[in-house]
Design an enzyme around this catalytic site. Sequence first.
Site, short mmCIF file in Angstrom:
data_model
loop_
_atom_site.label_atom_id
_atom_site.label_comp_id
_atom_site.label_asym_id
_atom_site.label_seq_id
_atom_site.Cartn_x
_atom_site.Cartn_y
_atom_site.Cartn_z
CG ASP A 16 9.72 83.68 51.50
OD1 ASP A 16 10.17 84.52 50.70
OD2 ASP A 16 8.59 83.19 51.40
CG MET B 129 21.31 63.42 55.55
SD MET B 129 22.43 64.78 55.92
CE MET B 129 21.95 65.98 54.70
CD GLU B 130 15.82 61.67 56.07
OE1 GLU B 130 15.82 61.10 54.97
OE2 GLU B 130 16.78 61.56 56.88
CG LEU C 102 25.04 60.75 46.36
CD1 LEU C 102 26.53 60.66 46.60
CD2 LEU C 102 24.63 59.91 45.16
CB CYS C 103 19.65 61.63 50.92
SG CYS C 103 19.02 61.50 52.57
CG HIS C 104 19.54 55.31 50.94
ND1 HIS C 104 20.81 55.64 51.37
CD2 HIS C 104 19.70 54.28 50.08
CE1 HIS C 104 21.69 54.84 50.79
NE2 HIS C 104 21.05 54.02 50.00
#
Length: 158
Positions: free
Chosen positions: A128, A113-114, A75-77
Amino acid sequence: MTGLTHVDESGRARMVDVSGKAVAARTATARGHLTCKPETLDQVRSGTAPKGPVIHTAELAAIMAAKRTAELIPLCHPLPLTKVEVRIEIDDRLPGFAVVAEARTNAVTGVEMEALTAISVACLTMFDMLKAIDRTMSIGGIEVVSKSGGKSGDWQRG
């Protein structure tokens, strides 16, 4: 279900309509860390880690991930990022790697969020690249440190 911004009247997930919001310069900074054995740090320092330049690769992966955040978080723009800077430093006190990311945009919604995505992917990339030599690694401390811009104003972790 009233009061929930990402849920409609019937309880279904929805993307919030931000079309009425004003464009503003927005910045968010996040941090996190990856802990490992001191011997693992020694290999990264000396450039002998088996999968190559760990820090540079993780910084690049983090920038790439920040640019794709809306593809990962349902739901992130999607945002036009104007800057993403990621700094990974060896921290012997952890022992491990301290990661800081800053994201900037001129948009109608924030870039927390970014910044968080950049931190997460930087740590996952290092994990990794180093898992063959260190199974004890741990990722943690991922959090927003500060944000600026927008209707809610500036905020800084105390």
